[in-house]
Design a protein around this motif. Structure first.
Motif, PDB file in Angstrom:
ATOM      1  N   SER A 185      35.329  39.182  54.821  1.00 33.37           N
ATOM      2  CA  SER A 185      36.789  39.270  54.813  1.00 33.37           C
ATOM      3  C   SER A 185      37.317  39.420  56.232  1.00 33.37           C
ATOM      4  O   SER A 185      36.565  39.732  57.161  1.00 33.37           O
ATOM      5  CB  SER A 185      37.230  40.469  53.962  1.00 33.37           C
ATOM      6  OG  SER A 185      36.848  41.687  54.585  1.00 33.37           O
TER       7      SER A 185
ATOM      8  N   SER B 136      35.533  38.711  44.032  1.00 36.96           N
ATOM      9  CA  SER B 136      36.458  37.789  43.360  1.00 36.96           C
ATOM     10  C   SER B 136      37.496  37.168  44.290  1.00 36.96           C
ATOM     11  O   SER B 136      37.995  36.079  43.997  1.00 36.96           O
ATOM     12  CB  SER B 136      37.162  38.494  42.194  1.00 36.96           C
ATOM     13  OG  SER B 136      37.964  39.571  42.663  1.00 36.96           O
ATOM     14  N   LYS B 137      37.822  37.805  45.399  1.00 37.32           N
ATOM     15  CA  LYS B 137      38.838  37.252  46.310  1.00 37.32           C
ATOM     16  C   LYS B 137      38.285  36.168  47.235  1.00 37.32           C
ATOM     17  O   LYS B 137      39.045  35.440  47.844  1.00 37.32           O
ATOM     18  CB  LYS B 137      39.467  38.364  47.143  1.00 37.32           C
ATOM     19  CG  LYS B 137      40.337  39.313  46.328  1.00 37.32           C
ATOM     20  CD  LYS B 137      41.009  40.326  47.226  1.00 37.32           C
ATOM     21  CE  LYS B 137      41.927  41.227  46.427  1.00 37.32           C
ATOM     22  NZ  LYS B 137      42.600  42.205  47.285  1.00 37.32           N
ATOM     23  N   PHE B 138      36.949  36.078  47.346  1.00 37.92           N
ATOM     24  CA  PHE B 138      36.342  35.042  48.188  1.00 37.92           C
ATOM     25  C   PHE B 138      36.398  33.696  47.473  1.00 37.92           C
ATOM     26  O   PHE B 138      36.305  33.640  46.243  1.00 37.92           O
ATOM     27  CB  PHE B 138      34.875  35.380  48.501  1.00 37.92           C
ATOM     28  CG  PHE B 138      34.709  36.505  49.470  1.00 37.92           C
ATOM     29  CD1 PHE B 138      34.872  36.304  50.833  1.00 37.92           C
ATOM     30  CD2 PHE B 138      34.370  37.773  49.027  1.00 37.92           C
ATOM     31  CE1 PHE B 138      34.715  37.343  51.733  1.00 37.92           C
ATOM     32  CE2 PHE B 138      34.199  38.818  49.914  1.00 37.92           C
ATOM     33  CZ  PHE B 138      34.373  38.606  51.271  1.00 37.92           C
TER      34      PHE B 138
ATOM     35  N   ASP C  24      32.861  43.846  44.349  1.00 39.63           N
ATOM     36  CA  ASP C  24      33.834  42.813  43.986  1.00 39.63           C
ATOM     37  C   ASP C  24      33.880  41.700  45.036  1.00 39.63           C
ATOM     38  O   ASP C  24      34.145  41.959  46.213  1.00 39.63           O
ATOM     39  CB  ASP C  24      35.220  43.438  43.842  1.00 39.63           C
ATOM     40  CG  ASP C  24      36.282  42.454  43.395  1.00 39.63           C
ATOM     41  OD1 ASP C  24      35.934  41.340  42.930  1.00 39.63           O
ATOM     42  OD2 ASP C  24      37.479  42.798  43.498  1.00 39.63           O
TER      43      ASP C  24
ATOM     44  N   ILE D 260      41.303  37.101  53.682  1.00 41.80           N
ATOM     45  CA  ILE D 260      41.572  38.157  52.704  1.00 41.80           C
ATOM     46  C   ILE D 260      41.291  39.506  53.361  1.00 41.80           C
ATOM     47  O   ILE D 260      40.562  39.593  54.346  1.00 41.80           O
ATOM     48  CB  ILE D 260      40.689  38.013  51.438  1.00 41.80           C
ATOM     49  CG1 ILE D 260      39.206  38.073  51.805  1.00 41.80           C
ATOM     50  CG2 ILE D 260      41.020  36.721  50.697  1.00 41.80           C
ATOM     51  CD1 ILE D 260      38.253  38.135  50.623  1.00 41.80           C
TER      52      ILE D 260
ATOM     53  N   LEU E 108      40.029  43.384  52.174  1.00 42.92           N
ATOM     54  CA  LEU E 108      39.460  44.142  51.060  1.00 42.92           C
ATOM     55  C   LEU E 108      39.677  45.644  51.214  1.00 42.92           C
ATOM     56  O   LEU E 108      39.693  46.365  50.232  1.00 42.92           O
ATOM     57  CB  LEU E 108      37.971  43.826  50.908  1.00 42.92           C
ATOM     58  CG  LEU E 108      37.666  42.357  50.588  1.00 42.92           C
ATOM     59  CD1 LEU E 108      36.164  42.123  50.550  1.00 42.92           C
ATOM     60  CD2 LEU E 108      38.311  41.945  49.274  1.00 42.92           C
TER      61      LEU E 108
ATOM     62  N   SER F 190      31.784  42.474  50.583  1.00 43.95           N
ATOM     63  CA  SER F 190      32.237  42.666  49.203  1.00 43.95           C
ATOM     64  C   SER F 190      33.192  43.842  49.195  1.00 43.95           C
ATOM     65  O   SER F 190      33.170  44.687  50.094  1.00 43.95           O
ATOM     66  CB  SER F 190      31.065  42.900  48.235  1.00 43.95           C
ATOM     67  OG  SER F 190      30.485  44.167  48.437  1.00 43.95           O
ATOM     68  N   GLY F 191      34.009  43.870  48.160  1.00 45.60           N
ATOM     69  CA  GLY F 191      34.951  44.964  48.014  1.00 45.60           C
ATOM     70  C   GLY F 191      34.334  46.104  47.219  1.00 45.60           C
ATOM     71  O   GLY F 191      33.118  46.140  46.993  1.00 45.60           O
TER      72      GLY F 191
END
Length: 182
Positions: free
Chosen positions: A11, A24-26, A22, A138, A140, A17-18
């Motif tokens: 990000s 999902s935003k990638f 998570d 993005i 995170l 990862s979040g």
């Protein structure tokens, strides 16, 4: 000697990862993903920590399965329990010594799949030769940091970059410390 290449989505604020893993935003499709799959074909071996391997369970990977069947895959863990007929190699050996040896014996480039803490440890010992970052537009805020928050800032040389229509910036770097050791 083969290179260890950390090829990872990150990000804008430095997370791979979040919270709770998570991702999902990638981006999960498009040219940036197609290019990543093409790069995967060039690696002969994948290395990762236990958490990264087990992360695949959430996407249908069964314990013992190889997430990259065309590669020899090695999971570094002192606690994972897989059957003896697993399609991956699990090692409890010291990662530094093992990766030094692997760089000498691997048939091709080594894909450092993750995770952040494992990558940070390898970076601390000068064992990462190249970074391939897919920098997603993005934020995170929290999660798993690119190098787990424990590694020194690498001295890098930008060797390639590409801006994708979806805003992802691909950047490829050689690490100077690793270059001088090779």
């Amino acid at each position: 000697m083969q290179s260890v290449i950390y090829d990872v989505a990150v990000s804008a604020d430095g997370y791979i990862s979040g919270p709770a893993g998570d991702i999902s935003k990638f981006p999960h499709e498009g040219e940036v993903v197609d290019d990543y799959f093409e790069r995967l074909k060039t690696y002969s071996c994948a290395i990762m920590g236990r958490a990264t391997y087990e992360f695949g369970y959430g996407f249908g990977l069964k314990p013992g399965d190889n997430p990259y069947p065309h590669m020899k895959t090695i999971v570094f863990s002192k606690s994972i329990d897989l059957s003896e007929d697993a399609d991956v190699i699990v090692t409890q050996e010291d990662a530094v010594d093992y990766v030094h040896s692997l760089k000498q014996t691997s048939e091709g480039p080594i894909y450092l799949c993750g995770g952040g803490r494992f990558a940070g440890s390898l970076l601390s010992f000068g064992l990462i030769d190249r970074l391939r970052l897919k920098r997603a537009p993005i934020f995170l805020g929290e999660g798993v940091r690119l190098f787990g928050g424990q590694a020194p800032a690498p001295d890098v040389i930008l060797i390639d970059s590409k801006l994708y229509p979806n805003g992802v910036l691909y950047q490829e770097f050689n690490l100077r410390a690793a270059v001088t050791q090779s």
